[in-house]
Scaffold this active site. Structure first.
Site, PDB file in Angstrom:
ATOM      1  N   ASP A 132       1.929 -11.503   1.059  1.00 17.46           N
ATOM      2  CA  ASP A 132       0.607 -11.801   0.517  1.00 17.46           C
ATOM      3  C   ASP A 132       0.604 -13.222  -0.028  1.00 17.46           C
ATOM      4  OD1 ASP A 132      -2.007 -10.940  -0.735  1.00 17.46           O
ATOM      5  OD2 ASP A 132      -1.100  -8.976  -0.372  1.00 17.46           O
ATOM      6  N   ASP A 170      -5.170 -13.231   0.221  1.00 22.50           N
ATOM      7  CA  ASP A 170      -5.911 -12.434  -0.747  1.00 22.50           C
ATOM      8  C   ASP A 170      -7.241 -13.106  -1.098  1.00 22.50           C
ATOM      9  OD1 ASP A 170      -5.866 -10.224  -2.780  1.00 22.50           O
ATOM     10  OD2 ASP A 170      -6.079 -11.932  -4.136  1.00 22.50           O
ATOM     11  N   GLU A 192      -8.199 -11.147   4.021  1.00 19.57           N
ATOM     12  CA  GLU A 192      -8.906 -10.048   3.342  1.00 19.57           C
ATOM     13  C   GLU A 192     -10.388 -10.411   3.363  1.00 19.57           C
ATOM     14  OE1 GLU A 192      -9.253  -7.511  -0.782  1.00 19.57           O
ATOM     15  OE2 GLU A 192      -8.861  -9.656  -0.850  1.00 19.57           O
ATOM     16  N   HIS A 213      -4.628  -0.553  -0.352  1.00 22.46           N
ATOM     17  CA  HIS A 213      -4.289  -0.216  -1.741  1.00 22.46           C
ATOM     18  C   HIS A 213      -5.467  -0.354  -2.693  1.00 22.46           C
ATOM     19  CE1 HIS A 213      -3.913  -4.544  -1.353  1.00 22.46           C
ATOM     20  NE2 HIS A 213      -4.139  -4.605  -2.651  1.00 22.46           N
ATOM     21  N   ASP A 214      -6.625  -0.756  -2.173  1.00 27.26           N
ATOM     22  CA  ASP A 214      -7.796  -0.923  -3.044  1.00 27.26           C
ATOM     23  C   ASP A 214      -8.846   0.158  -2.846  1.00 27.26           C
ATOM     24  OD1 ASP A 214      -6.863  -3.317  -4.181  1.00 27.26           O
ATOM     25  OD2 ASP A 214      -7.636  -4.487  -2.494  1.00 27.26           O
TER      26      ASP A 214
END
Ligand code: NOJ
Length: 570
Positions: free
Chosen positions: A124, A225, A287, A354-355
């Site tokens: 990331d 990100d 993202e 993961h969100d």
């Protein structure tokens, strides 16, 4: 000066030296086309030292599992030193490993061990903000004329309050007052995550140097990100309210002042040049939460370079996967969008991360969750795409929210409780087996509790059951590799008027075509295909109803949420 004829003769001689076969060879396909990328949340994958928290050596230990599943790359969410306010998305040093996760030697061993199994490692890169504990911010805070002051976004207040009405994505004002220098700084996420000022070229230089630091020793690339948010309106105008109240109790706002500003594309073009300067098809994954395919298309860039763009290699298509329910008509629109709206480039489909709440229960109806998860896996893995999976998706891990406020670890859950329970529910420890802590850790207490579902739902149990979700994923990935039509074929949606079944045919020149049919309804249903769509008997490659070696595709019976994948005779 050489005459044109002499130069042409030299060119022809050089081409002849390559030989006819060589000259006709198509450019090799970059590794990421059709690849399966597996997201790992390192805190929750495998603990190797018994502290209740996953780590790098734990991931290394599980590489054989990942190789057996068939993944081509893993993406690790942040492993940099961090106060862990937002579990690593608050980076305090971009050039080191958080000791909680291991050492640089552990990381190098992970990359080398993965490479031996043909698995690449993507990490990331958090561009929008740092931790407030990063040295850059500590300096920036010190005084209004510190050389690092302008690395972040500092403004005077307005009428005794913050500089404007912007609301943070994590709730409440996006500005925090700092009494030391009597100004506010911008944070689009937690107050501990101050936004960097990308209008300052020094920020870009520092961040690109950090990127090179990881690309040099062989990291395959980055998942960028919050990449759509790195620029803000230069005049800092107020955002427009859009009506309604968020889960945090704030007025909802239009994000035009903080999202998708055109300037970001120039930065990404330059970062792509950095990545393309390395051999081995390095990738930039974005993202990219975007409202439609036209916006998504922009993130690939325009000029051609290794796969068709000069910006992100793979901006995530988060539209297909993050619906609240499966619906044939909507899925068809989304798949067509990806087929026609991004200029034949590679879509990156994602259903879980993961969100978000896990798709097993987000899309499940409570009665057929495993069958629905098989449909999801089929859309993900039998489509023309790069597929992004999230750890635990392959075994149908459920979302398990904290029961009490005092158990919440995610800052979102703390700010928004009880309406917003946060993201802990989709970050629980990986369920490996029915042993202590699901085989995740030998600690007395794991950082998040292991969901009770682990006893029956875990890798060991599912590995033994040929009809399990885990084996479904494995078989799909194997098919995707073995069948040219599934690997490289075009997509044609068929039976487009059918409201129950989503079906498509993948075809590549000179090879048998493959029909994929998914009943996305809770009723048994017979799919009827027109003769020009597909005809004759199909040889079953994978089907949720066992025992049918071949079927006539003119009338294909599917059980509720049944899936059929078959090779067509022609
Ligand atoms: C997106 C990440 O996926 C999320 O987990 C994080 O909280 C925000 N960006 C802020 O970095």
């Amino acid at each position: 000066m050489k005459s044109i004829t002499v130069m042409l003769a030299a060119m022809l001689a050089a081409m002849a030296a390559l030989g006819p076969a060589r000259a006709a060879e198509p450019a090799p396909k970059p590794w990421w086309k059709g690849a399966v990328i597996y997201e790992i949340y390192p805190r929750s994958f495998q603990d190797s030292d018994g502290d209740g928290l996953g780590d790098l050596n734990g991931i290394t230990r599980r590489l054989d599992y990942l190789a057996d599943l068939g993944v081509d790359a893993i993406w690790l969410t942040p492993i940099y030193p961090s106060p862990q306010v937002d579990f690593g998305y608050d980076v305090s040093d971009y050039r080191a490993i958080d000791p909680r996760f291991g050492t640089m030697a552990d990381f190098d061993r992970l990359v080398a061990s993965a490479a031996k199994r043909h698995i690449r490692v993507v990490i990331d890169l958090v561009l929008n903000h740092t931790s407030d504990q990063h040295q850059w911010f500590k300096q920036s805070r010190r005084s209004r004329d510190d050389p690092k002051r302008d690395w972040y976004i500092w403004r005077d207040g307005r009428a005794g309050g913050p500089p404007n009405n912007w609301i943070s994505i994590f709730g409440h004002s996006a500005w925090k007052y700092d009494a030391l220098t009597k100004q506010y700084y911008l944070h689009q996420f937690m107050p501990e995550q101050p936004d960097l000022n990308w209008r300052n070229p020094a920020v870009e230089t520092a961040m690109f140097d950090a990127a090179r630091f990881w690309l040099d020793p062989g990291v395959t690339g980055f998942r960028l990100d919050a990449v759509t948010s790195i620029y803000e309106d230069p005049a800092f105008r107020d955002a427009k309210p859009t009506g309604g109240i968020s889960n945090f109790g704030d007025p909802n706002q239009d994000r035009a002042m903080t999202d998708n500003l055109p300037e970001v594309h120039d930065v990404i073009k330059r970062l792509r040049k950095v990545a393309d300067g390395y051999a081995g098809d390095r990738v930039l994954i974005g993202e990219t939460y975007l409202p439609n395919v036209a916006e998504l298309d922009k993130w690939y860039g325009t000029a051609g370079s290794n796969g068709g763009g000069d910006e992100l290699t793979l901006p995530m298509d988060l539209q297909l996967g993050f619906a609240d329910r499966l619906d044939a008509a909507t899925l068809r629109v989304r798949i067509m969008d990806a087929e026609t709206g991004i200029h034949r480039r590679e879509p990156l489909y994602v259903f879980d991360n993961h969100d978000q709440r896990r798709s097993w229960d987000r899309l499940g109806d409570g009665a057929h969750n495993d069958a629905i998860a098989k449909v999801v896996a089929t859309v993900l893995l039998a489509s023309r795409d790069t597929a992004m999976m999230y750890y635990g998706e392959e075994i149908g891990m459920p979302t398990t929210d904290p029961a009490r406020k005092e158990d919440v670890r995610d800052p979102n859950g703390m700010t928004g409780w009880p309406k917003e329970k946060g993201r802990d529910g989709s970050r629980t420890p990986m369920q490996w087996d029915a042993g202590l802590n699901a085989g995740f850790s030998l600690a007395a207490k794991t950082w998040l509790p292991v969901p009770a579902s682990y006893a029956a739902r875990n890798v060991a149990v599912e590995a033994r059951d040929p009809a399990s979700l885990l084996n479904w994923h494995k078989r799909l990935i194997a098919l995707r590799r073995a069948y040219p039509a599934l690997r490289d074929g075009d997509t044609r949606l068929v039976a487009t008027g059918d409201t129950n079944v989503l079906a498509w045919v993948r075809r590549v020149a000179g090879r048998p075509a493959v029909l994929v049919a998914c009943n996305v309804s809770a009723e048994a249903h017979t799919l009827r295909l027109a003769p020009d769509e597909a005809a004759g008997r199909a040889r079953v490659l994978l089907a949720s109803a066992e025992g049918t070696p071949g079927v006539d595709v003119a009338a294909l019976a599917l059980e509720p949420y049944g899936v059929f994948i078959g090779e067509l005779a022609r």
